[in-house]
Design a protein around this motif. Structure first.
Motif, short mmCIF file in Angstrom:
data_model
loop_
_atom_site.label_atom_id
_atom_site.label_comp_id
_atom_site.label_asym_id
_atom_site.label_seq_id
_atom_site.Cartn_x
_atom_site.Cartn_y
_atom_site.Cartn_z
N ARG A 1 0.85 -1.20 0.00
CA ARG A 1 0.00 0.00 0.00
C ARG A 1 0.88 1.24 0.00
N ASP A 2 0.36 2.30 -0.60
CA ASP A 2 1.07 3.57 -0.52
C ASP A 2 0.16 4.68 -1.03
N GLY A 3 0.69 5.88 -1.01
CA GLY A 3 -0.03 7.03 -1.55
C GLY A 3 0.93 8.18 -1.66
N CYS A 4 0.66 9.10 -2.58
CA CYS A 4 1.54 10.27 -2.69
C CYS A 4 0.73 11.50 -3.08
N LEU A 5 1.33 12.65 -2.77
CA LEU A 5 0.75 13.95 -3.12
C LEU A 5 0.90 14.15 -4.63
N VAL A 6 -0.15 14.64 -5.28
CA VAL A 6 -0.15 14.78 -6.74
C VAL A 6 -0.72 16.15 -7.13
N GLY A 7 0.02 16.82 -8.01
CA GLY A 7 -0.47 18.08 -8.58
C GLY A 7 -0.85 17.95 -10.04
N PHE A 8 -0.43 16.85 -10.67
CA PHE A 8 -0.72 16.63 -12.10
C PHE A 8 -1.99 15.77 -12.21
N HIS A 9 -3.13 16.42 -12.47
CA HIS A 9 -4.40 15.68 -12.56
C HIS A 9 -5.46 16.58 -13.19
N LEU B 1 1.53 9.93 -12.37
CA LEU B 1 2.40 9.53 -11.25
C LEU B 1 3.83 9.43 -11.75
N SER B 2 4.75 9.97 -10.96
CA SER B 2 6.17 9.94 -11.32
C SER B 2 6.71 8.51 -11.26
N LYS B 3 7.46 8.16 -12.31
CA LYS B 3 8.05 6.82 -12.37
C LYS B 3 8.98 6.57 -11.19
N ALA B 4 9.45 7.64 -10.53
CA ALA B 4 10.37 7.48 -9.40
C ALA B 4 9.65 7.05 -8.12
N ASN B 5 8.32 7.21 -8.08
CA ASN B 5 7.59 7.03 -6.83
C ASN B 5 7.18 5.59 -6.59
N ARG B 6 7.22 5.18 -5.33
CA ARG B 6 6.75 3.84 -4.96
C ARG B 6 5.26 3.69 -5.28
N THR B 7 4.49 4.75 -5.08
CA THR B 7 3.05 4.69 -5.41
C THR B 7 2.86 4.28 -6.87
N CYS B 8 3.70 4.82 -7.74
CA CYS B 8 3.61 4.52 -9.18
C CYS B 8 3.94 3.04 -9.43
N GLY C 1 6.14 14.60 1.19
CA GLY C 1 7.51 14.78 1.67
C GLY C 1 8.18 13.49 2.12
N GLU C 2 7.39 12.42 2.23
CA GLU C 2 7.95 11.12 2.65
C GLU C 2 7.72 10.13 1.52
N THR C 3 8.62 9.13 1.42
CA THR C 3 8.42 8.06 0.45
C THR C 3 8.16 6.74 1.16
N GLY C 4 7.27 5.96 0.58
CA GLY C 4 6.98 4.65 1.12
C GLY C 4 8.16 3.70 1.05
N ASP C 5 9.21 4.10 0.36
CA ASP C 5 10.45 3.29 0.38
C ASP C 5 11.08 3.32 1.77
N ASP D 1 6.13 3.97 6.36
CA ASP D 1 4.77 3.48 6.09
C ASP D 1 3.80 4.63 6.38
N LYS D 2 3.51 5.41 5.33
CA LYS D 2 2.69 6.61 5.52
C LYS D 2 1.29 6.26 6.00
N LEU D 3 0.78 5.12 5.53
CA LEU D 3 -0.60 4.77 5.89
C LEU D 3 -0.72 4.30 7.34
N PRO E 1 9.89 16.99 -2.13
CA PRO E 1 9.31 15.68 -2.49
C PRO E 1 10.16 14.52 -1.94
N GLY E 2 9.46 13.47 -1.48
CA GLY E 2 10.15 12.28 -0.99
C GLY E 2 11.05 11.66 -2.05
N HIS E 3 10.62 11.78 -3.30
CA HIS E 3 11.44 11.36 -4.45
C HIS E 3 11.53 12.53 -5.41
C1 LIG Z 1 3.88 20.19 -4.58
C2 LIG Z 1 4.13 18.76 -4.99
C3 LIG Z 1 3.50 18.22 -6.12
C4 LIG Z 1 3.72 16.89 -6.51
N1 LIG Z 1 3.08 16.39 -7.63
C5 LIG Z 1 3.29 15.08 -7.97
C6 LIG Z 1 2.59 14.52 -9.07
O1 LIG Z 1 1.81 15.18 -9.77
N2 LIG Z 1 2.77 13.19 -9.34
C7 LIG Z 1 3.63 12.42 -8.59
O2 LIG Z 1 3.76 11.21 -8.87
N3 LIG Z 1 4.32 12.94 -7.56
C8 LIG Z 1 4.16 14.23 -7.22
N4 LIG Z 1 4.84 14.77 -6.17
C9 LIG Z 1 5.89 13.97 -5.51
C10 LIG Z 1 5.41 12.88 -4.55
O3 LIG Z 1 4.28 13.27 -3.82
C11 LIG Z 1 6.58 12.55 -3.57
O4 LIG Z 1 7.78 12.27 -4.29
C12 LIG Z 1 6.25 11.41 -2.64
O5 LIG Z 1 7.17 11.46 -1.55
C13 LIG Z 1 6.34 10.04 -3.30
O6 LIG Z 1 6.04 9.04 -2.36
P1 LIG Z 1 6.12 7.48 -2.70
O7 LIG Z 1 7.52 7.15 -3.13
O8 LIG Z 1 5.73 6.83 -1.39
O9 LIG Z 1 5.12 7.21 -3.78
C14 LIG Z 1 4.61 16.08 -5.75
C15 LIG Z 1 5.23 16.61 -4.60
C16 LIG Z 1 5.00 17.92 -4.22
C17 LIG Z 1 5.68 18.46 -2.98
#
Ligand SMILES: Cc1cc2nc3c(=O)[nH]c(=O)nc-3n(C[C@H](O)[C@H](O)[C@H](O)COP(=O)(O)O)c2cc1C
Length: 161
Positions: free
Chosen positions: A27-35, A49-56, A83-87, A90-92, A157-159
């Motif tokens: 499980r995981d979740g991340c903050l997203v501005g692209f939607h 979702l960013s390819k770098a993120n665990r949520t992705c 600001g935290e990564t699930g790597d 455990d955010k949840l 950003p966590g990643h």
């Molecule tokens: C202002 C802001 C906007 C962000 N927008 C996105 C986004 O649109 N898509 C995305 O995948 N990550 C976005 N991020 C980055 C992830 O929320 C962040 O890297 C997160 O720690 C990833 O966690 P995870 O590795 O547990 O998935 C954004 C971060 C910030 C601070």
């Protein structure tokens, strides 16, 4: 130095959402501005979702994602999920949630949300992957206006993207 394109995007000041996912006990979740809403009939919603993120990484195998619209009083949730990564964390474990369709985590503190059934995803759009969602189980509550990018932009950003 910011470009005119950066300035235009900043001017649109996107509402911030938290996207959550669960697959096979991961499980995981991340903050997203692209939607954005992407179709009216049928209703469709797009998230990137960013390819770098665990949520992705987890979402690549998911049938459902949940989209939570943060209120301007929920900066702490933005810091946790952005600001935290699930790597590493455990955010949840730090928030209250219940499983929705397919086990997707529904955050108790975020009554403004919907579950998105995954229609398709597309890799070729850059460093983020696009998901097209069929919105189901939407709930909307009386609450403060959305938390905007301008209020969240200071979160590291966590990643990195
Ligand atoms: C202002 C802001 C906007 C962000 N927008 C996105 C986004 O649109 N898509 C995305 O995948 N990550 C976005 N991020 C980055 C992830 O929320 C962040 O890297 C997160 O720690 C990833 O966690 P995870 O590795 O547990 O998935 C954004 C971060 C910030 C601070």
């Amino acid at each position: 130095m910011s470009t005119p394109f950066d300035d235009l995007v900043a001017r649109m000041d996107a509402a911030m959402i938290v996207v959550t996912v669960a697959v096979d006990g991961e499980r995981d979740g991340c903050l997203v501005g692209f939607h954005s809403q992407a179709s009216i009939e049928p209703p469709r919603y797009a998230v990137w979702l960013s390819k770098a993120n665990r949520t992705c990484t987890i979402a690549r195998h998911a049938h459902h994602l949940a989209v939570h619209v943060l209120g301007e009083d929920q900066h702490a949730l933005a810091e946790l999920f952005g600001g935290e990564t699930g790597d590493e964390v455990d955010k949840l474990a730090a928030v209250s949630w219940e499983p929705g369709p397919g086990g997707v985590p529904l955050l108790t503190e975020c009554p403004n949300r919907f579950v998105g059934r995954v229609i398709e995803s597309a890799e070729g759009t850059g460093d983020h992957i696009l998901w097209i969602l069929d919105p189901t189980d939407a709930t909307a509550a009386d609450s403060p206006p959305p938390l905007r990018l301008s209020a969240a932009v200071g979160i590291e950003p966590g990643h990195p993207a």
